[in-house]
Design a protein around this motif. Structure first.
Motif, mmCIF file in Angstrom:
data_model
loop_
_atom_site.group_PDB
_atom_site.id
_atom_site.type_symbol
_atom_site.label_atom_id
_atom_site.label_comp_id
_atom_site.label_asym_id
_atom_site.label_seq_id
_atom_site.Cartn_x
_atom_site.Cartn_y
_atom_site.Cartn_z
ATOM 1 N N PRO A 91 0.721 9.405 1.627
ATOM 2 C CA PRO A 91 1.499 8.405 -0.400
ATOM 3 C C PRO A 91 2.567 7.503 -0.135
ATOM 4 C CG PRO A 91 1.503 11.677 0.029
ATOM 5 C CD PRO A 91 1.198 10.660 1.129
ATOM 6 N N LEU A 92 3.352 7.765 0.706
ATOM 7 C CA LEU A 92 4.662 7.490 0.501
ATOM 8 C C LEU A 92 4.174 5.370 0.940
ATOM 9 C CD1 LEU A 92 7.374 7.627 1.041
ATOM 10 C CD2 LEU A 92 7.164 7.452 4.155
ATOM 11 N N TYR A 93 3.423 5.079 2.328
ATOM 12 C CA TYR A 93 3.272 3.819 1.616
ATOM 13 C C TYR A 93 2.298 3.571 1.050
ATOM 14 C CZ TYR A 93 4.719 6.637 6.816
ATOM 15 O OH TYR A 93 6.020 6.654 7.252
ATOM 16 N N TYR B 135 2.503 4.427 -1.814
ATOM 17 C CA TYR B 135 3.494 4.131 -2.831
ATOM 18 C C TYR B 135 4.306 2.780 -2.376
ATOM 19 C CZ TYR B 135 3.462 9.242 -4.885
ATOM 20 O OH TYR B 135 2.896 9.975 -4.845
#
Lengths: 665, 488
Positions: free
Chosen positions: A638-640, A642
């Motif tokens: 999910p970080l990427y 985001y």
């Protein structure tokens, strides 16, 4: 037609440099590889001789060079300078290097590392000659560092388990001094506005505001010089450096590189002259180091280590002469010491080759089988022992007279030093070459090669004649004042000390062998803790790294704390992100509910719209989903998503702003 | 011409997107060609640069967002030009280094080129909003490079990198906004802000504005308490990512400090310069000590970066403290030189470590020994780079460091002492490393090794030769830098 002097001067350092490059390029030509350094240093000698013969040496005053670059108002210069002083020392360096390289060609014949070794020897000669001829503090410093790097390489190349550590120790310890020197010369250059030697030496005449600032840089430079010359308490690296091959010990670690400290102080002597406190410090360090190192030399069990401590002792005497404000004596002793000490080291190398060891208790009785080598060693040893009329006698007398003239109270220490010096060198000679109880001799001897003996012979002859010749010619050439000669009483005292030293050593070794005397050591320990000094110096050399390692470990605690803080932050950030996600989903549900209600309310509108708008939205949605899947396939969490979203948001925002701006306009 | 240089990588990146993924060779070739063209363009900029003129050159200014009074405003001076050339050079070399890889070529080339445009833009932007935009464009590809091509703990490292840089960007943006709002009329234009000096008087918020900038740029540089992301990012990043990260990305921080903080807030910097000076000095020694404690070769090099970049902070602070214009130039020239030098030497160092790791499959220092016998070329090059990194005269590291050290000596003896100790530790560190892995005996657990590919060694050799050239003839660079420095 004679070549222009500028070209000759440039050739002095460039010839060995070229030899180094040639040696590297032709490293597979095994036969040739050893002769490059010989050719290079021979050319340097020839160029210097030519320059010295073309006009009286005393009248030499050749400069070349110019600005390197400007930084603010500080002008950094590069340049060479040939005056009587640098000519003398450069010729000494080149000549000793030539002799050592001839020796090395024979000595290193079977060694596998010889290609690198000879190239590094050439490189060292180039750097050392640059150091001596430098007309600029920054060039001098650069050469100073290069000789250190060459020393590292030459020690490290030896295929011995102890070599890497000894090489690192030598470089790191001297480099600590180099950094003090760096700070010192930077301050001087900032005061002078230039690194040119003339500008810097001109500081001496600048008067009040500058004078107040001078002691600090001069002190820092003195620390650098003392480290390079392996003076107490920075001497622990030199005995360890003896793991290097004999030519390295002879050239770098006795005759030239370690003398660079004294050379630097000589070069800047006009500045030191006006600083009695700094001079007194140099004198104190030099003389006490000379005495202690001589005592330590008396108890060494290894021929090369005896010579190493002896080097420290003699450099101490040189510095003491400088500290007594008689630079002439320092130059003189520098020259003679370089000659007889390199002869001794080379002879020790030959002994090692012939007998397979340089431990004193494994040698003995070599004179019968190596008479020429024994004779050369003896002559050089007598020169070191200040026996008239050999070289050491004249320069030793000069040093003594200097101390007597300006530091009279300490003069009686010098006959004591002469006794101790004579004792250790006579002990070394006797234990190596003569018969003593328990001497094993060597079972199998390899005769030394002519290539090895010839340079030792040359240096030994120089050790015989150089003293008288220099005593006669050097004062006029350098234009430096000689100290008042001492009177007959002192001369007899010193001669008596020398004779006593020889006798004591001979009786001692003949009676019990080279083992350090228990009674004598105990007596010495009562006066000066000789072993203690050695051990303390070693402790300094190992304690500082230990301290640094403590510091290094401490940083790891801090790093771990920072790691924890970061991961704590990350966890909270993720929690925040999860919260945002939940909120997002809630809004989404709300939106869907609203849409559903809206859809129920306006079925007809919906029906009309479905064909047009929703189809487009569907396409958009599938495209988005495809992109998302692709992003997931690229192992992104999910970080990427985001990150990418943020990035798109940012770009979108900028475009939007632009559109608004354009619309407003 | 300047805009062409900046956007050439982006244009190439877009072109690469169009090429079908199966044509790996074409993609790689196009990427290298684009980067090489950028390098050529940047060299044209260099040759056309008049170092006697302190003003911005190759200036281009058009309205961008009229409502915000923001402009597309680019220009170069002696401070930025070397970094632009460095960026283009490293971009080209990095793309050449990865040219042999087949997997995910399209994405990789795209990301590196996109990053290139961001970096070039940062070094050219004269408008703070534009600067910020380019800053982000340069950073974002790095998350993906670490996250996709990284090593085992890449997600952790990428997350850390993300958090640190995000917070830093936020702090930086807030400071930019503060500068914008303080201008009357509101403006993001850096030359205008430098002229107007909105925070010249001791306004209460001025310190906070500087703090925002120091945090924003200090994370990137890094300044010591803010550096913790760097070792992880470097260790987990693929070699090509580490090279760009160390050689160019860190310079955004240093450049930002010199360009934005020192130009926009000179008085404020001066008020806090003593603290900054000590931060720099602590960074030098801290980085060296931390490097000494490492067992992982790459992590060790990463910490030496922290130490080397401490000199940039030092130069920045010493310039603000300097009593005379001459000393100030000395400090700034040194700091700028150090940035370029570090880019060459540390970029090459990371490449060397990457080459070794690719052959050995490990980076653990204890598993290597006596490499001189097995990998003579690699060892010789590594030794040269190590001596360059520890500041041996004749290579570029010395030139930058001695200037900064000189300026520090003249401003604070205590800080200078700390720096000297740091340099001594650095020496010990590299020598320890050399005697450990290049010399000595091979441990039993040492993997079988073969000399790394020629391309990799060739690239490292190119960087080493450049470092030597700059070390012997610093005027190549200082002449250009001097023009920019006199403008600040």
């Amino acid at each position: 037609m004679s070549p222009p002097p500028d070209a000759l001067l440039l050739a002095v350092p460039l010839a060995p440099l070229t030899a180094m490059l040639a040696g590297i390029a032709g490293r597979r030509r095994a036969r040739l590889v050893a002769w490059w350094p010989v050719a290079g240093t021979a050319l340097s000698v020839a160029a210097l001789l030519w320059l010295g013969l073309a006009q009286p040496v005393a009248a030499l005053g050749l400069r070349l060079g110019g600005a390197w670059f400007d930084a603010g108002a500080l002008r950094l210069t590069l340049g060479l300078r040939l005056d009587a002083l640098s000519w003398t020392v450069a010729l000494l360096v080149a000549a000793v290097a030539l002799a050592v390289n001839v020796f090395a060609a024979a000595f290193m014949r079977e060694q596998s590392e010889r290609a690198g070794f000879h190239a590094a020897m050439s490189g060292f000669a180039a750097a050392m000659l640059t150091l001596v001829l430098a007309d600029s503090l920054v060039l001098l410093f650069a050469a100073w560092e290069w000789v250190g790097a060459a020393s590292w390489l030459l020690i490290a190349l030896r295929r011995e388990p102890a070599a890497p550590a000894a090489a690192a120790k030598a470089f790191v310890m001297t480099r600590c001094g180099d950094l003090a020197l760096l700070a010192g010369w930077l301050l001087l250059a900032l005061l002078a506005g230039s690194t040119a030697l003339d500008a810097v030496l001109g500081l001496a005449a600048r008067g009040a505001p500058v004078d107040r600032w001078l002691p600090l840089p001069l002190l820092l430079i003195a620390v650098g010089a003392l480290t390079k010359s392996a003076q107490l308490p920075f001497s622990a690296w030199l005995p360890d450096a003896m793991v290097a091959q004999a030519p390295v010990s002879a050239l770098l670690h006795s005759a030239t590189m370690v003398a660079a400290g004294a050379w630097l102080l000589l070069r800047l002597f006009p500045l030191y002259e006006a600083q009695p406190l700094v001079l007194a410090l140099i004198f104190a360090v030099g003389l006490s180091g000379a005495l202690l190192a001589a005592l330590v030399a008396c108890v060494q069990r290894d021929l090369k280590r005896v010579l190493a401590w002896s080097t420290i002792s003699h450099l101490g005497q040189t510095l003491a002469a400088l500290g007594a404000a008689v630079p002439f004596a320092a130059v003189f002793h520098l020259c003679t010491h370089a000659v007889f000490k390199s002869a001794l080291f080379l002879a020790a190398g030959s002994v090692e080759h012939a007998a397979g060891s340089h431990r004193l208790d494994r040698l003995g009785e070599l004179r019968r089988r190596l008479p020429l080598l024994a004779g050369l060693f003896a002559v050089s040893a007598l020169a070191l022992a200040e026996v008239p009329p050999l070289a050491g006698f004249y320069s030793g007398e000069s040093v003594f007279a200097a101390v007597l003239q300006n530091r009279t109270a300490f003069a009686p220490l010098l006959p004591v030093l002469a006794f101790v010096s004579t004792f250790y060198i006579a002990r070394a000679y006797y234990a190596t070459f003569e018969r003593w109880p328990g001497a094993r001799g060597a079972s199998s001897l390899e005769p030394p090669r002519a290539g090895e003996l010839l340079p030792v012979l040359g240096l030994a002859v120089a050790a015989i004649v150089l003293g008288a010749w220099l005593a006669h010619s050097l004062p006029a050439v350098l234009g430096l004042s000689e100290p008042e000669p001492s009177d007959l009483g002192w001369r007899i005292t010193r001669l008596a000390a020398v004779v006593a030293g020889i006798c004591a050593a001979v009786f001692r070794v003949r009676a019990v062998g080279p083992a350090p005397a228990r009674i004598g050591a105990a007596a010495a320990a009562a006066v000066v803790p000789v072993r203690g000094v050695e051990r303390a110096l070693d402790r300094v050399a190992t304690g500082v790294p230990a301290l640094v390692h403590h510091g290094a470990r401490a940083t790891q605690t801090i790093e771990a704390a920072l790691d924890r803080a970061a991961s704590l932050l990350a966890r909270h950030a993720l929690r925040l992100a999860a919260l945002a996600h939940a909120l997002d989903q809630g809004l989404d549900r709300l939106g869907r509910a609203a849409t559903a209600r809206g859809a129920r309310a306006g079925v007809r509108v919906d029906a009309i719209e479905r064909r047009g708008f929703a189809a487009g939205a569907d396409r958009l949605a599938t495209a988005t989903a495809r992109w998302a899947r692709r992003a997931q396939r690229a192992q992104t969490g999910p970080l990427y998503a985001y990150t990418a979203a943020l990035f798109v948001w940012l770009l979108g925002g900028v475009v939007l702003l632009w559109l608004i701006g354009a619309a407003a306009a | 011409m300047l805009s062409v240089t900046i956007f050439l990588p982006l244009a190439t990146a877009l072109l690469v997107l169009v090429i079908p993924a199966a044509h790996t060779g074409l993609i790689r070739g196009a990427g290298i060609a684009g980067a090489a063209a950028t390098l050529a363009a940047s060299l044209l900029l260099w040759s056309g640069y008049d170092s006697a003129d302190p003003a911005l050159q190759w200036r281009q200014r058009v309205v961008w967002v009229d409502a915000l009074n923001a402009h597309y405003d680019v220009g170069v001076d002696g401070l930025s030009l070397p970094l632009i050339v460095l960026t283009a050079l490293l971009l080209t070399l990095t793309l050449i280094y990865v040219a042999g890889r087949r997997e995910r070529a399209k994405m990789q080339v795209f990301l590196f080129l996109l990053m290139g445009t961001g970096l070039l833009g940062v070094f050219a932007a004269q408008d703070l909003l534009l600067f910020y935009l380019f800053f982000e464009v340069a950073l974002v590809p790095m998350y993906f490079i670490i996250g996709i091509w990284g090593h085992e703990r890449r997600r952790y490292a990428a997350l850390k990198f993300f958090l640190y840089t995000r917070l830093a960007s936020l702090a930086m943006l807030l400071s930019f906004l503060a500068l914008y709002l303080a201008m009357e009329p509101h403006s993001f234009s850096l030359p205008e802000i430098a002229r107007a000096q909105p925070y010249a008087a001791a306004t209460p918020g001025a310190g906070l504005v500087l703090l925002g900038l120091v945090i924003g740029f200090g994370v990137k540089l890094p300044i010591v308490p803010l550096h913790n992301w760097l070792p992880d990012a470097h260790v987990e990043a693929p070699t090509e990512g580490s090279i760009m990260l160390a050689a160019v990305q860190l310079k955004m921080g240093g450049y930002g400090l010199l360009r934005v903080a020192l130009e926009a807030l000179p008085e404020v910097v001066q008020r806090h310069a003593v603290a900054l000076l000590w931060l720099g000095a602590v960074g030098v020694i801290y980085g060296a000590l931390a490097a000494l404690a490492q067992r992982d070769l790459k992590r060790l090099i990463a910490y030496t970066s922290v130490s080397h970049m401490g000199f940039v902070t030092l130069g920045f602070a010493a310039a603000a403290l300097a009593g005379s214009e001459s000393l100030r130039r000395f400090a700034l020239t040194g700091a700028s030189f150090q940035m370029v030098s570090h880019g060459l030497l540390t970029g090459a160092m990371f490449l060397m470590v990457g080459l070794l790791e690719a052959r050995a499959g490990t980076r653990e220092i204890a598993r290597f020994g006596g490499l001189l016998g097995r990998l003579p070329r690699w060892s010789a090059l590594f030794a040269v780079l190590a001596f360059g990194s520890l500041g041996l005269p004749g290579m570029s590291g010395f030139v930058g460091e001695f200037q900064v050290l000189g300026a520090t000596l003249a401003t604070s003896l205590g800080a200078a002492l700390l720096v000297l100790i740091g340099l001594a530790v650095t020496t010990g560190l590299y020598l320890h490393l050399l005697s450990r892995i290049v010399l000595g005996g091979a441990p039993a657990s040492m993997p079988a090794l073969a000399e790394p590919p020629r391309v990799g060694l060739g690239i490292a050799a190119v960087l080493a030769v450049l470092a030597i050239a700059l070390g012997l003839v610093p005027a190549l660079l200082t002449g250009v830098i001097a023009g920019g420095v006199s403008g600040i």
